[in-house]
Design an enzyme around this catalytic site. Structure first.
Site, PDB file in Angstrom:
ATOM      1  N   GLY A   1       0.835  -1.197   0.000  1.00 26.98           N
ATOM      2  CA  GLY A   1       0.000   0.000   0.000  1.00 26.98           C
ATOM      3  C   GLY A   1       0.869   1.246   0.000  1.00 26.98           C
ATOM      4  N   SER A   2       0.357   2.288   0.611  1.00 25.59           N
ATOM      5  CA  SER A   2       0.967   3.612   0.461  1.00 25.59           C
ATOM      6  C   SER A   2       2.300   3.787   1.175  1.00 25.59           C
ATOM      7  CB  SER A   2      -0.008   4.688   0.941  1.00 25.59           C
ATOM      8  OG  SER A   2      -1.133   4.737   0.102  1.00 25.59           O
ATOM      9  N   THR A   3       2.668   2.891   2.081  1.00 19.64           N
ATOM     10  CA  THR A   3       4.002   3.008   2.677  1.00 19.64           C
ATOM     11  C   THR A   3       5.084   2.864   1.610  1.00 19.64           C
ATOM     12  OG1 THR A   3       3.947   0.648   3.237  1.00 19.64           O
ATOM     13  CG2 THR A   3       3.300   2.203   4.968  1.00 19.64           C
TER      14      THR A   3
ATOM     15  N   LYS B   1       5.058   4.244  -1.199  1.00 18.93           N
ATOM     16  CA  LYS B   1       5.217   5.504  -1.920  1.00 18.93           C
ATOM     17  C   LYS B   1       6.502   6.229  -1.533  1.00 18.93           C
ATOM     18  CE  LYS B   1       0.234   6.199  -2.497  1.00 18.93           C
ATOM     19  NZ  LYS B   1      -0.973   6.899  -1.987  1.00 18.93           N
TER      20      LYS B   1
END
Length: 646
Positions: free
Chosen positions: A293-295, A297
């Protein structure tokens, strides 16, 4: 026919010479046997008469970095019998059976077995010291009690997946116990005694004692204070959310030392037999793989900054709620989008379309080069069993959609320890370290360090300047963006949320996410990175900022002081929303009267102790920031009492 005298003399001489030669051969052989092979033959003879009573070594203790014992040993003797020395098998069987709580028939089979020495198993193995004393007091001929030990884990399930456990023979079976078994197990000793052909002990032969050599003690990088805080927070989250599982890792980003590691479900290493093997065989922080997920990014951001593809404050991006890529619509988590943003706000808001744009600016070759440079798609090399590698798209199969989804952490599979190592590199100045847990080995007798494990810097992934920009951006995520629930007053915390749908049979599950948060502090000089992932939390909105961020914030709040990290004054002020609880600074009220408090402590609850009207002490101290509605304690006395005390 008459034989001449000469012939007789020749024959006698031949016989004499032959006799001398035979005598010399026999004499030489006897001398060789006596003087050259004597000791060896005596030893072989003794071996045929000898019986070995084994003495097990003490397995090396496992300690935390401050010397707290995490795995030790408890005395647990074992019972042996020499069947030929047992004078009354029936009586011996009856008495032993009573002490060991086993049938007389089973003991009888042991004491009458045609063997030189026999172990009473399993009832006679690893018995209590009380039972050992009872058996010795019986003074049974042919029955011996040998010193032995059993592994003891004083804190139960504390650090269970990392420590692992040892079997009944004190052999490491899992975790660090297995990984470093050769260092921990030591060498066996024995008492050798001698018997005649009938198995009776020879009174004129002294026993030979070979002492066991204990295993090396092992000191870890783990800090038990940080681990305790982590275990507490996972216990609280488990009671609140009833998740399918949880993961937590704490690491020093400056050198790769693991300060804490835990997962749920856990187990008691001393009672591993009663647990489903799937629980203890899977050390989730190093074994499990899932979409981050967004980690993830953070990696795309690092690559874009290093390649000078973005300026966080100057460049802008308009988010309409989705991005169109090769016919696929990739949505932002916020319906309708975030509108016009700077790229710093894209990071703060965890805006998927904004990161799709960064992926396009990089191109798939550059993007995947940095992903691999940060250690994804390969093992980190941590000194634990069962580490996973994760899954990346082969570059030749990466199309526009795969490039776009990878840029915001979807369609790629990673392990928690990979993320911790990678983010540590992103914020520590750009150096990727190998995570490790065993720090040094100590001789149990001399207490001197025998060997040490030093940090291993794999490569410089990004520059210090890029790392500085990442720290600033991620600190703003916590102060002003989606990571607000990890904000810690007085400490500069940076971090990133993550919310990833779980996949089953190639399809994304509905309302079933792994929510996560990875944080670091202090943002200007990181000394602690904490990652927490919660699998399918129940009874709540499944967002990383809602569930995981507060857990990381609590771990940070209590761990940083224990690690000696001082408060920072140049912290970015938290941007409050309508439902946030604000913090206020506690005023100095010492010397004031109770009547003065009403106007000063309007947003705090006051708990007064003592008699009188003058305040002589307060807690917390003046200048401390606390949440609105917190309790402040004041201690009162009369004016004259205060003066007398002065």
């Amino acid at each position: 026919m008459r034989v001449s005298n000469v012939t007789v003399r020749k024959r006698l001489l031949f016989v004499l010479l032959f006799g001398v030669i035979v005598f010399l051969i026999i004499d030489t052989r006897l001398g060789y046997v006596q003087f050259v092979m004597g000791e060896k033959l005596t030893s072989l003879a003794k071996d045929s008469w000898s019986r070995n009573l084994p003495f097990e070594p003490e397995r090396g203790e496992i300690l935390d970095r401050n010397g707290v014992k995490l795995a030790t040993n408890k005395s647990a003797p074992t019972v042996f019998v020499v069947p030929r020395q047992v004078q009354n098998p029936m009586k011996t069987s009856k008495q032993l059976a009573a002490v060991l709580n086993m049938s007389e028939e089973k003991v009888y089979k042991h004491v009458t077995k045609k063997a030189s020495i026999e172990k009473i198993t399993p009832e006679g193995r690893k018995i209590s010291n009380e039972k050992a004393k009872e058996i010795k007091a019986l003074d049974l001929k042919g029955v011996y009690v040998a010193e032995d030990s059993i592994r003891h884990y004083p804190f139960g399930s504390f650090l269970s997946h990392v420590l692992g456990f040892a079997g009944i023979d004190n052999q490491g079976l899992l975790g660090l116990e297995a990984y470093y078994d050769d260092d921990l197990k030591g060498e066996k000793g024995s008492v050798k005694f001698y018997t005649d052909a009938k198995g009776k002990k020879m009174p004129d032969e002294a026993d030979d004692y070979t002492p066991p050599k204990d295993g090396l003690d092992m000191k870890l990088t783990v800090d038990s204070k940080v681990q305790t805080i982590m275990e507490r927070e996972l216990d609280n989250a488990e009671a609140k959310y009833h998740p399918d599982g949880m993961i937590a890792v704490a690491m020093n980003p400056k050198n790769g030392e693991i300060l804490g590691m835990s997962s749920r479900p856990d187990f008691d290493p001393a009672d591993y037999q009663s647990v489903d093997p799937s629980v203890y065989n899977r050390n989730l922080p190093v074994w499990s793989t899932y979409e981050p997920g967004s980690t993830f990014k953070i990696i795309t951001l690092a690559a874009a900054l290093e390649e000078q593809k973005v300026n966080l404050k100057r460049d802008q991006f308009y988010d309409k709620g989705h991005a169109e890529v090769d016919g696929a619509r990739l949505r932002c988590w916020k319906r309708g989008g975030h509108g016009l943003q700077t790229y710093l706000e894209v990071v703060q808001n965890s805006c998927n379309p904004g990161f799709v744009e960064l992926g396009e600016r990089l191109g798939k070759e550059k993007l995947f080069k940095y992903i691999k440079d940060f250690g994804f798609g390969q093992k980190t090399g941590i000194d634990l069993q069962g580490e996973g590698t994760g899954i990346l798209f082969p570059l030749e199969r990466v199309g526009p959609v795969e490039q776009a989804t990878t840029a915001f952490g979807q369609g790629v599979s990673v392990t928690p320890i990979q993320q911790v190592a990678a983010v540590s590199a992103a914020v520590n100045g750009g150096t990727l370290y190998t995570p490790y847990i065993a720090k040094e080995w100590i001789d149990p007798v001399t207490k001197k360090t025998v060997k040490k494990q030093s940090p291993i810097a794999k490569k410089q992934v990004i520059s210090e300047e890029t790392s500085k920009q990442i720290r600033y951006a991620l600190e703003s995520v916590v102060a002003e963006g989606t990571g607000r629930n990890a904000f810690v007053e007085g400490y500069r915390v940076g971090g990133k949320t993550g919310t990833a749908q779980k996949v089953k049979d190639g399809k994304y599950l509905e309302n079933n996410h792994i929510v996560s948060f990875i944080g670091f502090a202090p943002a200007d000089d990181p000394s602690l990175v904490v990652y927490v992932a919660v699998d399918n939390p129940k009874g709540t909105i499944q967002f990383g900022g809602t569930v995981a961020a507060p857990i990381v914030g609590n771990i940070m709040r209590d761990s940083l002081p224990e690690l000696g990290v001082k408060l920072r004054k140049n912290q970015i002020e938290k941007k409050y929303q309508w439902n946030d609880t604000k913090t206020i600074e506690v005023p100095n009220v010492v010397g004031m009267s109770v009547s003065d408090l009403e106007s000063l402590l309007v947003n705090l609850n006051v708990d007064a102790s003592g008699k009188g009207s003058k305040i002589v002490k307060q807690s917390p101290a003046a200048g401390t920031k606390v949440k609105e509605g917190s309790k402040i304690r004041v201690y009162l006395t009369e004016e004259d009492e205060k003066e007398a005390a002065d």
